[in-house]
Write an enzyme that holds these catalytic residues in place. Structure first.
Site, PDB file in Angstrom:
ATOM      1  N   ALA A  12       0.813  -1.225   0.000  1.00 25.12           N
ATOM      2  CA  ALA A  12       0.000   0.000   0.000  1.00 25.12           C
ATOM      3  C   ALA A  12       0.841   1.267   0.000  1.00 25.12           C
ATOM      4  CB  ALA A  12      -0.947  -0.004   1.195  1.00 25.12           C
ATOM      5  N   ARG A  92       9.179  -5.008 -11.468  1.00 24.17           N
ATOM      6  CA  ARG A  92      10.134  -5.229 -12.573  1.00 24.17           C
ATOM      7  C   ARG A  92      10.793  -3.900 -12.929  1.00 24.17           C
ATOM      8  NH1 ARG A  92       8.981  -6.376 -18.510  1.00 24.17           N
ATOM      9  NH2 ARG A  92       6.857  -5.756 -18.002  1.00 24.17           N
ATOM     10  N   ASN A 105       9.522 -13.352  -5.430  1.00 32.13           N
ATOM     11  CA  ASN A 105       8.115 -13.065  -5.166  1.00 32.13           C
ATOM     12  C   ASN A 105       7.280 -14.265  -4.745  1.00 32.13           C
ATOM     13  OD1 ASN A 105       8.100 -10.287  -5.381  1.00 32.13           O
ATOM     14  ND2 ASN A 105       8.193 -10.386  -7.594  1.00 32.13           N
ATOM     15  N   ASP A 159      -3.915  -5.513 -19.404  1.00 31.38           N
ATOM     16  CA  ASP A 159      -3.640  -5.905 -20.794  1.00 31.38           C
ATOM     17  C   ASP A 159      -4.914  -5.786 -21.638  1.00 31.38           C
ATOM     18  OD1 ASP A 159      -0.920  -6.808 -20.085  1.00 31.38           O
ATOM     19  OD2 ASP A 159      -2.024  -8.284 -18.920  1.00 31.38           O
ATOM     20  N   HIS A 187       0.133 -13.081 -17.812  1.00 34.81           N
ATOM     21  CA  HIS A 187       0.426 -11.643 -17.850  1.00 34.81           C
ATOM     22  C   HIS A 187       1.941 -11.508 -18.058  1.00 34.81           C
ATOM     23  CE1 HIS A 187       0.812  -7.446 -16.975  1.00 34.81           C
ATOM     24  NE2 HIS A 187       1.665  -7.721 -16.013  1.00 34.81           N
TER      25      HIS A 187
HETATM   26  P1  NAX Z   1       6.423  -0.519  -5.767  1.00 32.33           P
HETATM   27  O1  NAX Z   1       7.806  -1.027  -5.556  1.00 32.33           O
HETATM   28  O2  NAX Z   1       6.202   0.924  -5.959  1.00 32.33           O
HETATM   29  O3  NAX Z   1       5.537  -0.969  -4.518  1.00 32.33           O
HETATM   30  C1  NAX Z   1       5.571  -2.251  -4.032  1.00 32.33           C
HETATM   31  C2  NAX Z   1       5.289  -2.150  -2.555  1.00 32.33           C
HETATM   32  O4  NAX Z   1       5.170  -3.476  -2.061  1.00 32.33           O
HETATM   33  C3  NAX Z   1       6.418  -1.468  -1.781  1.00 32.33           C
HETATM   34  O5  NAX Z   1       5.881  -0.466  -0.930  1.00 32.33           O
HETATM   35  C4  NAX Z   1       7.005  -2.614  -0.983  1.00 32.33           C
HETATM   36  O6  NAX Z   1       7.547  -2.200   0.266  1.00 32.33           O
HETATM   37  C5  NAX Z   1       5.794  -3.509  -0.812  1.00 32.33           C
HETATM   38  N1  NAX Z   1       6.102  -4.871  -0.437  1.00 32.33           N
HETATM   39  C6  NAX Z   1       7.178  -5.621  -0.791  1.00 32.33           C
HETATM   40  N2  NAX Z   1       7.103  -6.816  -0.186  1.00 32.33           N
HETATM   41  C7  NAX Z   1       5.962  -6.830   0.547  1.00 32.33           C
HETATM   42  C8  NAX Z   1       5.369  -7.774   1.386  1.00 32.33           C
HETATM   43  N3  NAX Z   1       5.929  -8.971   1.606  1.00 32.33           N
HETATM   44  N4  NAX Z   1       4.191  -7.460   1.986  1.00 32.33           N
HETATM   45  C9  NAX Z   1       3.631  -6.265   1.788  1.00 32.33           C
HETATM   46  N5  NAX Z   1       4.166  -5.314   1.003  1.00 32.33           N
HETATM   47  C10 NAX Z   1       5.324  -5.591   0.390  1.00 32.33           C
HETATM   48  O7  NAX Z   1       5.794  -1.394  -6.954  1.00 32.33           O
HETATM   49  P2  NAX Z   1       4.502  -1.108  -7.820  1.00 32.33           P
HETATM   50  O8  NAX Z   1       4.873  -0.324  -9.003  1.00 32.33           O
HETATM   51  O9  NAX Z   1       3.410  -0.633  -6.939  1.00 32.33           O
HETATM   52  O10 NAX Z   1       4.179  -2.596  -8.387  1.00 32.33           O
HETATM   53  C11 NAX Z   1       3.728  -3.620  -7.539  1.00 32.33           C
HETATM   54  C12 NAX Z   1       3.651  -4.938  -8.302  1.00 32.33           C
HETATM   55  O11 NAX Z   1       2.704  -4.874  -9.374  1.00 32.33           O
HETATM   56  C13 NAX Z   1       4.958  -5.366  -8.973  1.00 32.33           C
HETATM   57  O12 NAX Z   1       5.140  -6.752  -8.750  1.00 32.33           O
HETATM   58  C14 NAX Z   1       4.706  -5.114 -10.439  1.00 32.33           C
HETATM   59  O13 NAX Z   1       5.526  -5.930 -11.267  1.00 32.33           O
HETATM   60  C15 NAX Z   1       3.251  -5.487 -10.522  1.00 32.33           C
HETATM   61  N6  NAX Z   1       2.502  -5.048 -11.715  1.00 32.33           N
HETATM   62  C16 NAX Z   1       1.561  -5.903 -12.205  1.00 32.33           C
HETATM   63  C17 NAX Z   1       0.765  -5.580 -13.278  1.00 32.33           C
HETATM   64  C18 NAX Z   1      -0.281  -6.504 -13.794  1.00 32.33           C
HETATM   65  O14 NAX Z   1      -0.912  -6.180 -14.806  1.00 32.33           O
HETATM   66  N7  NAX Z   1      -0.543  -7.674 -13.201  1.00 32.33           N
HETATM   67  C19 NAX Z   1       0.974  -4.300 -13.995  1.00 32.33           C
HETATM   68  C20 NAX Z   1       1.636  -3.259 -13.164  1.00 32.33           C
HETATM   69  C21 NAX Z   1       2.772  -3.759 -12.300  1.00 32.33           C
HETATM   70  O15 NAX Z   1       3.928  -3.878 -13.093  1.00 32.33           O
END
Ligand code: NAX
Length: 330
Positions: A12, A92, A105, A159, A187
């Protein structure tokens, strides 16, 4: 007002989370008259940033937001929740391959599956956004054996939205006029964006576009590579559009799909369209009474068959890699 829907957003304090909590709080998913209780999970080093997000939610003065619970403890975050947006993961970065992300992950989603199993409502609807989304959703469900498998899904709605937007732009029509674009499979760059069954103002998209070479070539690769293009331009991965797509996905699940329309979701394959049973494959689904069903009987030509096979093969490989990471971590 009714009793609040308890919603957890993980990650969040991240960039998707920042847009997503606002959209949920504004009533975009559960309705403008449904109060929500926001459970916001992130990791301990992010608690300061999360506090700032909570301050901003308060300052938005959103009528739907009943209360906000920031926490680094999954037991608190998942307690009695109705819906979960599992966004938190390692994102990523430019030039990074999906496989590099998998090992890091998968472990997160194993732990969160176990916590969901223990603390969430058995009816909880789980949407996995964090990548590799399909395989993370599979692992999460695997470690939550008392929650029905149908309650887990992976996001391919971004997508789908990208495909819809590309077609609308090509035809110069509003996006709302383009319906029933499908994303098949993973995805990832092997996904198959398919508009063979899509329409624009009721007319088949293939007829309206009248350029099969584009629809079977550049259109597909543009959608497949759109995430990378956004990273190259923004130096950050898609966030606003990902949050919007997550809301669209959960809203369709919660409120249903209109007659004659379908949406794409990564769900457990039952072997439909000759896919491997048990992997989280993105299919076109109808949703009624908060239950999805895979749209059956769409004709699949040889071109589509090859694409479904390729993305299905990747999902099976990811599943096998993920299972070995989990087994090694036992
Ligand atoms: P950010 O790095 O901005 O935010 C991720 C957040 O998750 C950080 O605040 C981090 O501290 C937190 N986090 C890490 N490990 C955690 C855990 N064990 N428990 C709770 N929180 C944790 O990334 P953001 O740009 O927000 O992207 C988040 C994810 O969405 C990434 O894996 C990204 O690859 C994925 N996406 C998926 C998409 C889809 O269509 N399915 C598209 C968008 C995005 O690329």
């Amino acid at each position: 007002m009714a009793s609040p829907v308890k919603v957890c957003v993980t990650g969040a304090a991240g960039q998707i989370g920042y847009s997503l909590v606002y959209m949920i709080g504004s009533g975009a998913v559960f309705g403008p008259n449904t109060p929500v209780s926001l459970h916001l999970l992130d990791i301990p080093p992010m608690m300061g940033a999360l506090e700032g997000v909570c301050m901003e939610i308060a300052d938005c003065a959103l009528p739907c937001v009943r209360d906000v619970v920031p926490t680094a403890d999954p037991a608190v975050a998942f307690n009695d929740i109705d819906a979960a947006f599992l966004v938190g993961a390692m994102p990523r970065k430019e030039g990074m391959e999906r496989k590099d992300l998998l090992a890091a992950n998968v472990k997160i989603f194993k732990v969160q599956g176990e916590a969901l199993d223990k603390y969430a409502k058995k009816s909880v609807k789980v949407l996995v956004v964090g990548n590799p989304a399909n395989t993370n959703a599979l692992i999460c469900s695997q470690y939550a054996p008392t929650i029905p498998k149908e309650n887990f899904s992976a996001m391919t709605r971004l997508d789908q939205n990208r495909a819809q937007a590309q077609i609308a732009a090509r035809l110069g029509v509003p996006v709302a006029e383009v319906k029933n674009c499908i994303i098949w499979g993973n995805h990832s760059s092997t996904q198959f964006p398919d508009v063979r069954h899509a329409t624009v103002n009721g007319k088949p998209v293939y007829e309206a576009v009248n350029d099969d070479a584009w629809l079977m070539g550049d259109f597909i690769s543009t959608v497949q590579k759109r995430g990378g293009a956004v990273i190259a331009a923004r130096k950050l991965s898609s966030a606003m559009s990902a949050a919007k797509a997550a809301c669209d996905h959960m809203s369709s699940w919660w409120n249903g799909t209109p007659d004659g329309q379908f949406v794409s979701m990564g769900v457990f394959s039952d072997g439909s369209y000759d896919t491997a049973p048990g992997v989280m494959f993105s299919f076109p689904v109808h949703i009624k009474d908060r239950k999805w069903s895979i749209v059956q009987g769409l004709p699949i030509d040889d071109f589509a068959k090859g694409k479904l096979e390729a993305t299905g093969k990747e999902l099976c490989e990811e599943r096998d890699d993920a299972m070995s990471v989990c087994a090694a971590a036992q």
